[in-house]
Design an enzyme around this catalytic site. Structure first.
Site, mmCIF file in Angstrom:
data_model
loop_
_atom_site.group_PDB
_atom_site.id
_atom_site.type_symbol
_atom_site.label_atom_id
_atom_site.label_comp_id
_atom_site.label_asym_id
_atom_site.label_seq_id
_atom_site.Cartn_x
_atom_site.Cartn_y
_atom_site.Cartn_z
ATOM 1 N N ARG A 207 52.945 68.113 162.789
ATOM 2 C CA ARG A 207 52.642 66.696 162.969
ATOM 3 C C ARG A 207 51.293 66.764 163.892
ATOM 4 N NH1 ARG A 207 58.328 67.485 163.039
ATOM 5 N NH2 ARG A 207 59.369 66.554 161.424
ATOM 6 N N LYS A 240 58.996 65.618 167.419
ATOM 7 C CA LYS A 240 60.245 65.198 167.125
ATOM 8 C C LYS A 240 61.462 65.960 167.769
ATOM 9 C CE LYS A 240 60.015 62.182 162.980
ATOM 10 N NZ LYS A 240 60.727 61.972 161.791
ATOM 11 N N HIS A 309 48.341 62.950 158.709
ATOM 12 C CA HIS A 309 49.748 63.119 158.105
ATOM 13 C C HIS A 309 49.577 63.565 156.757
ATOM 14 C CE1 HIS A 309 54.160 63.229 158.810
ATOM 15 N NE2 HIS A 309 54.265 63.019 157.562
ATOM 16 N N ARG A 312 50.038 67.447 156.546
ATOM 17 C CA ARG A 312 51.325 67.937 156.392
ATOM 18 C C ARG A 312 52.171 67.876 154.973
ATOM 19 N NH1 ARG A 312 55.626 68.897 159.841
ATOM 20 N NH2 ARG A 312 57.790 67.922 159.300
ATOM 21 N N HIS A 335 62.377 70.112 159.285
ATOM 22 C CA HIS A 335 63.397 69.065 158.998
ATOM 23 C C HIS A 335 64.632 69.419 159.602
ATOM 24 C CE1 HIS A 335 60.436 67.645 155.529
ATOM 25 N NE2 HIS A 335 60.141 67.176 156.621
ATOM 26 N N TYR A 345 59.604 66.207 148.761
ATOM 27 C CA TYR A 345 58.548 67.256 148.086
ATOM 28 C C TYR A 345 59.112 67.527 146.876
ATOM 29 C CZ TYR A 345 56.096 66.781 152.763
ATOM 30 O OH TYR A 345 55.593 66.603 153.633
#
Length: 370
Positions: A207, A240, A309, A312, A335, A345
């Protein structure tokens, strides 16, 4: 909405101010709770923005936030769909005018309001509960064939919370850059620092906040690895929450990093990889606004409408097209759950499907002639 900094730690958060410029009590307690459990400032900001819409809607109709009903919630949905200029009722809206908020945006705002009410209900405040109802697990006719989480049977038959009002929203396919677009953007960069940033985003899928928070110790040139570490950063860049992760990188990226250090970074004394080199304050960590200014300039030069983004999304989609497993992509992206990776995805374009069928020999060597 007002950005606030916690005394002592200077941690960033957000609050909502009323017409008297004082924090709106019920919203403030909820946002303070989110900050206390260390939700990201961006998450808190999103909640504050959505609850601001709810509070404006209630104020214009002189409604008490503790006494709303389903009719009021339905009215909120219709109000969100109106253009801002028409929400006061002074302007009429023709049926042909497109909705201002998409179904996905409306659902996000409803989810924020639902979470807000559930927080107060659990805190012992007497509130209406219009957005959440109780219904048995597996009530839907397709439940027998739907996905059930591990150990779901332990709670079988127990009620679960679900929102009463929710708009039907189509799944939004992530926008992916082509190889030609990626190359055009890289070649349009005037500085090695800028080229390194976009090369890093493509090569590792991290990110933008994770990239801006990188330290030199996070890049292992010999091992060709980049480590993402959640930490507090001076430029408010944020990875994150969660554990650190190590991402393999290409030799080309490592060479570009070395060129950047030798030709532009020089003897600058800073731990950060990306810093201000061509503007003041010199040597300070690069911040979000400067990156987005760069993106705007590159958009004009290349004619490509892109954002950080998208790299990504491009990284993940290219990996999946080349046969990388969904579990591997989930780990590389960081994730928390593979369901997030699948939801984002788990898509195939017609071209992807054709390549899969051709690889399986579907169009050749058939036993029958069409």
């Amino acid at each position: 909405m007002q950005r606030v900094l916690a005394p002592g730690s200077m941690a960033e958060s957000w609050t909502l101010l009323g017409d008297d410029l004082r924090p709106v009590g019920p919203v403030e307690s909820f946002l303070a709770y989110l900050a206390a459990i260390e939700r990201s400032p961006n998450t808190i900001k999103a909640y504050a923005h959505d609850l601001k819409d709810w509070w404006v809607y209630l104020a214009r109709r002189a409604m008490d936030w503790q006494r709303v009903d389903l009719e009021a919630v339905a009215g909120f949905v219709a109000w969100l769909r109106l253009p801002p200029a028409a929400r006061s009722g002074a302007v009429a809206v023709l049926p042909t005018v497109e909705h201002h908020c998409t179904a996905a945006s409306v659902n996000r705002k409803l989810a924020a309001v639902s979470t807000f009410y559930e927080f107060h209900a659990r805190s012992g405040v007497t509130v209406a509960d219009p957005l959440i109802s109780m219904r048995p697990v597996g009530w839907h006719r397709s439940a027998a064939t739907s996905y059930k989480p591990f150990l779901q049977h332990v709670g079988s038959g127990k009620p679960e919370r679900t929102r009463t009002i929710k708009l039907k929203a189509g799944r939004k396919r992530p926008r992916v850059l082509t190889a030609a677009q990626v190359q055009a953007i890289l070649d349009a960069c005037e500085h090695l620092r800028d080229r390194l940033l976009f090369a890093l985003l493509l090569d590792t899928g991290i990110r933008i906040g994770e990239a801006l928070g990188l330290r030199h110790d996070d890049i292992a040139i010999a091992d060709k690895q980049v480590t993402v570490v959640p930490r507090q950063n001076d430029n408010r860049a944020r990875a994150k929450a969660g554990r650190s992760r190590v991402i393999p990188a290409s030799p080309e990226l490592m060479r570009l990093y070395c060129d950047y250090l030798n030709r532009e970074y020089g003897a600058l004394d800073s731990d950060y990889v990306f810093v201000n080199l061509f503007a003041e304050p010199h040597g300070h960590p690069w911040a979000y606004p400067a990156v987005y200014d760069l993106v705007k300039r590159l958009r004009k030069v290349t004619g490509i409408a892109f954002g950080p983004h998208q790299y990504r999304h491009t990284y993940a989609t290219w990996l999946l097209r080349r046969g990388a497993g969904m579990e591997n992509v989930k780990e590389l992206l960081g994730h928390a759950s593979i369901s997030t990776t699948i939801d984002t995805y788990g898509h195939l374009t017609v071209e992807d499907a054709r390549r899969t069928l051709e690889a399986a020999g579907w169009f050749t060597g058939r036993e029958v002639r069409l």
